[in-house]
Motif scaffolding. Structure first.
Motif, short mmCIF file in Angstrom:
data_model
loop_
_atom_site.label_atom_id
_atom_site.label_comp_id
_atom_site.label_asym_id
_atom_site.label_seq_id
_atom_site.Cartn_x
_atom_site.Cartn_y
_atom_site.Cartn_z
N VAL A 47 -3.51 -1.87 -3.17
CA VAL A 47 -1.85 -0.54 -2.98
C VAL A 47 -2.22 0.39 -2.99
O VAL A 47 -2.75 0.65 -4.47
N LYS A 48 -2.31 1.40 -2.27
CA LYS A 48 -2.64 2.64 -2.79
C LYS A 48 -1.23 3.39 -2.87
O LYS A 48 -0.12 2.88 -2.72
N SER A 64 -5.71 3.61 3.39
CA SER A 64 -4.37 2.83 3.38
C SER A 64 -4.83 1.44 2.57
O SER A 64 -5.38 1.20 1.66
N ASP A 65 -3.24 0.60 1.88
CA ASP A 65 -3.42 -0.29 1.62
C ASP A 65 -3.88 -1.08 1.85
O ASP A 65 -5.30 -1.40 3.57
N SER A 70 -3.18 -2.18 -7.83
CA SER A 70 -3.51 -1.04 -7.44
C SER A 70 -4.79 -0.48 -7.14
O SER A 70 -5.70 -0.88 -8.19
N PHE A 110 -0.98 -9.00 -6.21
CA PHE A 110 -1.13 -6.90 -5.62
C PHE A 110 -2.00 -6.48 -7.38
O PHE A 110 -1.17 -6.76 -8.46
N GLU A 141 -0.62 1.84 8.06
CA GLU A 141 -0.09 1.98 6.52
C GLU A 141 -0.64 0.89 5.70
O GLU A 141 -0.49 1.07 4.33
N LEU A 142 -1.44 -0.33 6.59
CA LEU A 142 -2.03 -0.90 5.91
C LEU A 142 -2.91 -2.09 7.31
O LEU A 142 -2.14 -2.29 8.38
N TRP A 185 6.10 2.79 2.33
CA TRP A 185 5.84 2.10 4.36
C TRP A 185 6.54 2.57 5.07
O TRP A 185 7.63 2.03 3.97
N ARG A 245 5.21 -1.90 -4.54
CA ARG A 245 5.21 -2.14 -3.11
C ARG A 245 5.32 -4.54 -2.97
O ARG A 245 6.23 -4.74 -2.49
N MET A 265 -4.13 -8.23 -2.21
CA MET A 265 -3.38 -6.59 -1.53
C MET A 265 -3.65 -5.45 -3.01
O MET A 265 -3.54 -5.78 -4.05
N ALA A 283 1.69 -0.80 -7.26
CA ALA A 283 1.31 -2.27 -6.31
C ALA A 283 2.68 -3.00 -7.09
O ALA A 283 3.16 -4.16 -6.29
#
Length: 304
Positions: free
Chosen positions: A145-146, A293-294, A115, A113, A263-264, A150, A23, A143, A20
């Motif tokens: 996040v993985k 994905s994210d 993770s 954000f 990706e997202l 990106w 990103r 958000m 996170a």
């Protein structure tokens, strides 16, 4: 992402890698946003140390918080050296999601954000109870996040409900697509839209002999395709970037995301309480649980 000027990043004290944070830093470099690293801590054993007075327990808590702030400061240094504005914040709280929401509200942050973790055996992202609470209750976009990059010329997938004639859903579709377009332009990615439409209700086909299931399915498909094309055209999205599929959203969205190697994925969440929230949230949670994905979860634009 143009409006995401203040980013709150939830740091995981049990992990060496902080996806996170990576990103958030990646996006902050492009937008000039400010990042705050947030760590919520709680150790039940310190609360149960009855041999110590309340002031002594408080001193121990403050000592732990001070140590963790030093650790956060070390995480921040490389980003600050790279020209990113970074601050740190810690809190002692036995419910992480409540602590995070309190920080979001008090700090005036624009986006959160956090993770997620990939289960190596299942090859899927595992969402914790804290993740679900944040998706349901956080007043700002979330958000999740993985741990992946990106790449340039990637894919951002916006999940919209183009068949709905409800004003709230249409407004949310606009919010989702507008944000998707902004992020895609920011990271040099292609924006795609996905919308799902329902198949023929089996009970109607059985109970009404004159019912034509093929005609019904074709009509539903044409309606959703027409709405999706109109919606895409309003945002300058090419026709070959529209994906209208028959099925349940929890099946269609992850399948399209996987086929595009997105990706997202950007989705909407409509805040509700009680039983309605449980029913509405169930579909969204099934979608999210299958994504690799994210995820960016957005709320409808504030009225007024």
């Amino acid at each position: 992402m143009a409006d995401f000027n203040k980013i709150l990043v939830v740091v995981d004290p049990n992990e060496t890698q902080q996806p996170a944070l990576s990103r958030a830093a990646f996006l902050a470099k492009k937008t000039g946003a400010q990042i705050t690293l947030f760590l919520t801590i709680y150790d039940f054993s310190y609360e149960m140390t009855t041999m110590l007075s309340s002031s002594e327990r408080e001193a121990m808590r403050n000592g732990i918080l001070s140590q963790r702030r030093e650790w956060l400061d070390e995480l921040a240094k490389p980003l600050q050296a790279d020209g990113i504005k970074v601050e740190t914040l810690t809190a002692w709280h036995n419910r992480p999601y409540e602590s995070i929401l309190k920080a979001v509200n008090e700090g005036g942050f624009d986006v959160l954000f956090k993770s997620t973790h990939e289960h190596s055996t299942l090859k899927a992202v595992i969402f914790t109870p804290t993740d679900w609470h944040l998706l349901r209750k956080c007043p700002v976009p979330v958000m999740l996040v993985k741990d992946h990059e990106w790449p340039e010329n990637g894919v951002v997938l916006a999940a919209v409900n183009c068949g709905s004639e409800d004003d709230a859903h249409q407004q949310l579709d606009d919010v989702i697509t507008r944000e998707g377009k902004a992020i895609a332009e920011l990271i040099n990615a292609d924006l795609h839209l996905v919308t799902a439409y329902p198949g023929t209700p089996v009970n109607i086909a059985i109970e009404i002999p004159e019912f034509d299931p093929q005609a019904y399915t074709q009509a539903m498909k044409e309606h959703h395709e027409k709405q999706a094309k109109e919606h895409a055209a309003a945002f300058g999205i090419a026709g070959d970037h529209i994906h209208v599929k028959e099925g349940l959203p929890e099946d269609v969205i992850p399948a399209v995301a996987e086929s595009l190697n997105a990706e997202l994925v950007i989705m909407g969440t409509v805040g509700r309480t009680g039983l309605t929230a449980a029913l509405i949230g169930n579909t969204a949670e099934q979608v999210i649980d299958r994504l690799e994905s994210d995820l960016l979860a957005l709320k409808p634009a504030a009225k007024g």
